[in-house]
Design a protein around this motif. Structure first.
Motif, mmCIF file in Angstrom:
data_model
loop_
_atom_site.group_PDB
_atom_site.id
_atom_site.type_symbol
_atom_site.label_atom_id
_atom_site.label_comp_id
_atom_site.label_asym_id
_atom_site.label_seq_id
_atom_site.Cartn_x
_atom_site.Cartn_y
_atom_site.Cartn_z
ATOM 1 N N GLY A 36 9.641 -12.329 1.544
ATOM 2 C CA GLY A 36 8.841 -12.680 0.381
ATOM 3 C C GLY A 36 7.641 -11.794 0.160
ATOM 4 O O GLY A 36 6.744 -12.151 -0.605
ATOM 5 N N GLU A 37 7.622 -10.629 0.801
ATOM 6 C CA GLU A 37 6.488 -9.711 0.691
ATOM 7 C C GLU A 37 6.924 -8.404 0.039
ATOM 8 O O GLU A 37 8.045 -7.936 0.232
ATOM 9 C CB GLU A 37 5.933 -9.405 2.083
ATOM 10 C CG GLU A 37 4.807 -8.364 2.076
ATOM 11 C CD GLU A 37 4.433 -7.862 3.468
ATOM 12 O OE1 GLU A 37 3.242 -7.630 3.698
ATOM 13 O OE2 GLU A 37 5.341 -7.714 4.324
ATOM 14 N N VAL A 38 6.013 -7.810 -0.734
ATOM 15 C CA VAL A 38 6.174 -6.430 -1.173
ATOM 16 C C VAL A 38 5.234 -5.583 -0.333
ATOM 17 O O VAL A 38 4.012 -5.704 -0.427
ATOM 18 C CB VAL A 38 5.850 -6.252 -2.667
ATOM 19 C CG1 VAL A 38 5.973 -4.771 -3.057
ATOM 20 C CG2 VAL A 38 6.775 -7.090 -3.533
ATOM 21 N N HIS A 39 5.823 -4.762 0.534
ATOM 22 C CA HIS A 39 5.037 -3.897 1.414
ATOM 23 C C HIS A 39 5.200 -2.468 0.922
ATOM 24 O O HIS A 39 6.290 -1.901 0.976
ATOM 25 C CB HIS A 39 5.521 -4.029 2.858
ATOM 26 C CG HIS A 39 4.583 -3.406 3.857
ATOM 27 N ND1 HIS A 39 4.524 -3.804 5.171
ATOM 28 C CD2 HIS A 39 3.660 -2.418 3.742
ATOM 29 C CE1 HIS A 39 3.623 -3.089 5.809
ATOM 30 N NE2 HIS A 39 3.081 -2.235 4.956
ATOM 31 N N ALA A 40 4.124 -1.882 0.406
ATOM 32 C CA ALA A 40 4.176 -0.523 -0.126
ATOM 33 C C ALA A 40 4.100 0.491 1.005
ATOM 34 O O ALA A 40 3.323 0.329 1.951
ATOM 35 C CB ALA A 40 3.024 -0.304 -1.103
ATOM 36 N N LEU A 41 4.912 1.525 0.904
ATOM 37 C CA LEU A 41 4.920 2.617 1.880
ATOM 38 C C LEU A 41 4.523 3.886 1.148
ATOM 39 O O LEU A 41 5.232 4.350 0.253
ATOM 40 C CB LEU A 41 6.304 2.761 2.510
ATOM 41 C CG LEU A 41 6.478 3.839 3.581
ATOM 42 C CD1 LEU A 41 5.543 3.583 4.766
ATOM 43 C CD2 LEU A 41 7.918 3.903 4.055
ATOM 44 N N GLU A 209 1.050 0.701 -9.934
ATOM 45 C CA GLU A 209 2.167 -0.145 -9.521
ATOM 46 C C GLU A 209 1.914 -0.740 -8.138
ATOM 47 O O GLU A 209 2.178 -1.923 -7.897
ATOM 48 C CB GLU A 209 3.464 0.674 -9.486
ATOM 49 C CG GLU A 209 3.914 1.186 -10.825
ATOM 50 C CD GLU A 209 5.148 2.061 -10.698
ATOM 51 O OE1 GLU A 209 5.726 2.122 -9.589
ATOM 52 O OE2 GLU A 209 5.529 2.687 -11.698
ATOM 53 N N ILE A 210 1.430 0.092 -7.237
ATOM 54 C CA ILE A 210 1.186 -0.347 -5.852
ATOM 55 C C ILE A 210 0.216 -1.528 -5.838
ATOM 56 O O ILE A 210 0.451 -2.537 -5.167
ATOM 57 C CB ILE A 210 0.633 0.815 -5.015
ATOM 58 C CG1 ILE A 210 1.665 1.940 -4.880
ATOM 59 C CG2 ILE A 210 0.176 0.330 -3.649
ATOM 60 C CD1 ILE A 210 2.954 1.534 -4.234
ATOM 61 N N PHE A 211 -0.862 -1.417 -6.578
ATOM 62 C CA PHE A 211 -1.877 -2.473 -6.559
ATOM 63 C C PHE A 211 -1.452 -3.686 -7.386
ATOM 64 O O PHE A 211 -1.963 -4.782 -7.180
ATOM 65 C CB PHE A 211 -3.226 -1.916 -7.045
ATOM 66 C CG PHE A 211 -3.955 -1.139 -5.978
ATOM 67 C CD1 PHE A 211 -4.860 -1.763 -5.132
ATOM 68 C CD2 PHE A 211 -3.697 0.210 -5.790
ATOM 69 C CE1 PHE A 211 -5.504 -1.061 -4.140
ATOM 70 C CE2 PHE A 211 -4.334 0.925 -4.789
ATOM 71 C CZ PHE A 211 -5.243 0.293 -3.963
ATOM 72 N N LEU A 229 -3.092 -1.446 5.322
ATOM 73 C CA LEU A 229 -4.205 -2.118 4.663
ATOM 74 C C LEU A 229 -3.688 -3.300 3.856
ATOM 75 O O LEU A 229 -2.582 -3.253 3.296
ATOM 76 C CB LEU A 229 -4.920 -1.153 3.707
ATOM 77 C CG LEU A 229 -5.450 0.164 4.295
ATOM 78 C CD1 LEU A 229 -5.800 1.125 3.174
ATOM 79 C CD2 LEU A 229 -6.666 -0.102 5.176
ATOM 80 N N ASP A 230 -4.478 -4.380 3.785
ATOM 81 C CA ASP A 230 -4.190 -5.466 2.853
ATOM 82 C C ASP A 230 -4.604 -5.003 1.455
ATOM 83 O O ASP A 230 -5.739 -4.537 1.257
ATOM 84 C CB ASP A 230 -4.954 -6.725 3.234
ATOM 85 C CG ASP A 230 -4.406 -7.385 4.489
ATOM 86 O OD1 ASP A 230 -3.188 -7.262 4.730
ATOM 87 O OD2 ASP A 230 -5.187 -7.991 5.242
ATOM 88 N N THR A 231 -3.709 -5.128 0.509
ATOM 89 C CA THR A 231 -3.950 -4.577 -0.823
ATOM 90 C C THR A 231 -5.226 -5.128 -1.459
ATOM 91 O O THR A 231 -5.981 -4.386 -2.091
ATOM 92 C CB THR A 231 -2.742 -4.864 -1.737
ATOM 93 O OG1 THR A 231 -1.549 -4.381 -1.112
ATOM 94 C CG2 THR A 231 -2.901 -4.179 -3.077
ATOM 95 N N THR A 234 -8.563 -3.286 -0.330
ATOM 96 C CA THR A 234 -8.724 -1.829 -0.372
ATOM 97 C C THR A 234 -8.781 -1.347 -1.814
ATOM 98 O O THR A 234 -8.783 -2.135 -2.754
ATOM 99 C CB THR A 234 -7.572 -1.137 0.399
ATOM 100 O OG1 THR A 234 -7.867 0.256 0.506
ATOM 101 C CG2 THR A 234 -6.233 -1.326 -0.302
ATOM 102 N N ASN A 235 -8.843 -0.039 -1.980
ATOM 103 C CA ASN A 235 -8.886 0.559 -3.320
ATOM 104 C C ASN A 235 -8.171 1.904 -3.297
ATOM 105 O O ASN A 235 -7.775 2.400 -2.238
ATOM 106 C CB ASN A 235 -10.334 0.719 -3.799
ATOM 107 C CG ASN A 235 -11.185 1.505 -2.802
ATOM 108 O OD1 ASN A 235 -10.832 2.611 -2.400
ATOM 109 N ND2 ASN A 235 -12.312 0.927 -2.393
ATOM 110 N N GLU A 236 -8.004 2.487 -4.473
ATOM 111 C CA GLU A 236 -7.240 3.722 -4.579
ATOM 112 C C GLU A 236 -7.862 4.859 -3.776
ATOM 113 O O GLU A 236 -7.162 5.665 -3.164
ATOM 114 C CB GLU A 236 -7.112 4.141 -6.048
ATOM 115 C CG GLU A 236 -6.240 3.220 -6.881
ATOM 116 C CD GLU A 236 -5.991 3.772 -8.280
ATOM 117 O OE1 GLU A 236 -6.179 4.998 -8.474
ATOM 118 O OE2 GLU A 236 -5.596 2.991 -9.156
ATOM 119 N N ASP A 237 -9.179 4.925 -3.758
ATOM 120 C CA ASP A 237 -9.846 6.018 -3.062
ATOM 121 C C ASP A 237 -9.600 5.941 -1.561
ATOM 122 O O ASP A 237 -9.331 6.964 -0.908
ATOM 123 C CB ASP A 237 -11.348 5.983 -3.351
ATOM 124 C CG ASP A 237 -12.043 7.266 -2.931
ATOM 125 O OD1 ASP A 237 -11.561 8.359 -3.317
ATOM 126 O OD2 ASP A 237 -13.044 7.193 -2.207
#
Length: 514
Positions: A36-41, A209-211, A229-231, A234-237
């Motif tokens: 049930g998670e979306v984990h971005a790589l 999209e990631i965020f 990181l937990d979305t 964090t931030n784009e930078d």
């Protein structure tokens, strides 16, 4: 938050190592994803993201490490075993069979059968149609894949995953070829899968999209794990610094400002049924962006300039002279170069080495009396490899083994070797990481400062705004407006590419002349 957000992962990759000749692609990489998670790589091109997922999907065999699925260690010797265990990989490089129908591709390897082991065509098309309707696709299950656009082919790839009941779905750059209309449909599908407890691994270079989609973000760098990181925290930078070791800012001020005479002038150009009455110009030293949605006719205009399509009406002028270009050979002879949208199918020969790909468009300059001059070929490769900082173990490396960013640099270098006057780049940074994207943007600006006339076709608004001196907007096969690249607003651009721009608005520099 859904009921499947548990602390324990459904899938764990433990110290995965993968070696190729001359390079360690993955070095003891750890990664996990929960039901049930979306984990971005994330990571730059060449960081090892796709390689790690191909190990998971059974396409590559690891040299070390473990795959643990549902608490049990797994060994996948091929993709079929991985899929049977519930691992589905939606490829960045489309793996469809062009000569088969959409339905046959969706159920490839698992065609429904009836008595006598014959294909149950009625069931095949009925089930395929249900999936296509769920994805809100406009094409039929009976259409041949060879006749579909890149965006539609990507939707067929996604449809394949929905045939099964997967435990883990890997999306590798799923929106790189999708239109703005198709992206929300994909997001809905991902959220539906999450609600069903499916674990999602999401690979993308698009930070928005990631965020929007993910709960966690993991970063690979040079084949090694570089943190999770937990979305929400964090931030784009911060993510960018983890990826490339520095922050990135698009330098709008570095765009060239001095222009010469018209290199290209297009007057009332028309290809019946594709685009009509297109007029614009590109000056020496200028970067003109052509912006619009997929299907607006931008790529088709480029193909016509390059001699791949015959115009029904209109004129193409180079340095003030009307040219009748009927083939790509004639276009190259007249100083036009086209970096195509699909670098893998149209820009490169993946099984050929880097040196030979680099010199492919200018064979006459590296041959004598029908024989290739190896030393000259190597000199050409070395020149552009160094100038564009192409990362590769050496010229003998097959170009298919390079990252997307380095492949794109090979394509650009191949055309620069022909010394063109007009350089057309169609989606020059599609599927490329932020670091390589910044390098290619800097290269485009430097080429313009050197006197090249540059036409950049892109669906990426920040890219068009960041590199263009002027922007040509297209909608439904027509030029709708022309804007100054430094003063245009995003709202005005969106209106122009969706058919909402009204003649007389004060925002455009001027409406494009017919």
């Amino acid at each position: 938050m859904n009921a499947f957000d548990l602390k324990s992962p459904i899938l764990s990759l433990v110290e995965i190592t993968k070696k190729f000749p001359g390079v360690i692609a993955l070095n003891k990489v750890n990664f996990d994803v929960r039901a049930g998670e979306v984990h971005a790589l994330l990571g730059e091109n060449g960081a090892g993201k796709s390689t790690l997922m191909k190990v998971l999907a059974g396409k590559h065999q690891p040299n070390g490490g473990k795959i643990i699925l549902g608490g049990e260690e797994q060994v996948f010797e091929n993709p079929k075993q991985a899929k049977k265990s519930g691992i589905v990989l939606i490829h960045q490089e489309q793996s469809l069979v062009p000569g088969l129908s959409v339905a046959e591709n969706i159920f490839l390897g698992s065609l429904p059968k009836k008595w006598g082991n014959r294909v149950d065509w009625k069931t095949l098309h009925a089930e395929s149609t249900k999936i296509l309707q769920r994805l809100k696709c406009s094409f039929s299950s009976r259409d041949l894949v060879s006749g579909l656009s890149i965006a539609k082919k990507q939707m067929v790839e996604i449809a394949r995953a929905l045939v099964f009941t997967p435990k883990v779905v890997v999306f590798d750059e799923p929106t790189a070829s999708l239109t703005d209309h198709e992206k929300p449909v994909l997001y809905d599908i991902i959220n539906t899968l999450r609600e069903q407890g499916v674990a999602i691994v999401y690979i993308s270079h698009r930070m928005d999209e990631i965020f929007h989609l993910s709960q966690r973000i993991s970063v690979l760098r040079d084949g090694e794990y570089n943190g999770t990181l937990d979305t929400v925290d964090t931030n784009e930078d911060e993510v960018t610094r983890l990826m490339i070791g520095r922050s990135l800012e698009l330098d709008h001020a570095s765009k060239p400002k001095e222009f010469g005479e018209n290199m290209l002038e297009v007057r009332h150009l028309t290809v019946d049924g594709v685009f009509e009455d297109v007029s614009f110009h590109v000056r020496k030293g200028e970067i003109v962006g052509m912006y619009g949605l997929v299907g607006a006719g931008r790529s088709e205009v480029a193909e016509t300039l390059f001699g791949l399509r015959r115009p029904s009406a209109g004129d193409i002028l180079l340095e003030g002279k009307v040219e009748h270009i009927t083939s790509s050979h004639e276009a190259v002879a007249r100083g036009i170069a086209l970096v195509p949208e699909d670098r893998k199918d149209q820009g490169l020969i993946l099984g050929m080495n880097c040196r030979d790909n680099m010199t492919l468009a200018g064979l006459r300059t590296v041959s004598s009396m029908g024989f290739m001059r190896a030393g000259t070929e190597k000199a050409v490769y070395d020149k552009y490899q160094q100038a564009m900082k192409i990362k590769t173990p050496g010229w003998r490396q097959k170009v298919g083994n390079l990252s997307g960013g380095n492949q794109q640099k090979i394509v650009i270098g191949k055309w620069l070797h022909t010394h063109p006057k007009l350089l057309i780049l169609d989606e020059p940074t599609r599927g490329i990481d932020v670091g390589s994207k910044a390098e290619i943007h800097a290269l485009i600006k430097e080429l313009a400062r050197s006197g090249y006339a540059v036409l950049v076709i892109s669906s990426d608004m920040p890219e068009v705004l960041g590199v263009s001196n002027r922007i040509i907007a297209m909608y439904d096969g027509k030029v709708t407006a022309e804007f100054d690249g430094d003063s245009v607003t995003e709202d005005a651009l969106v209106q122009a590419i969706t058919g909402q721009y009204v003649s007389g608005s004060s925002e455009p520099e001027h409406q494009a002349t017919a």
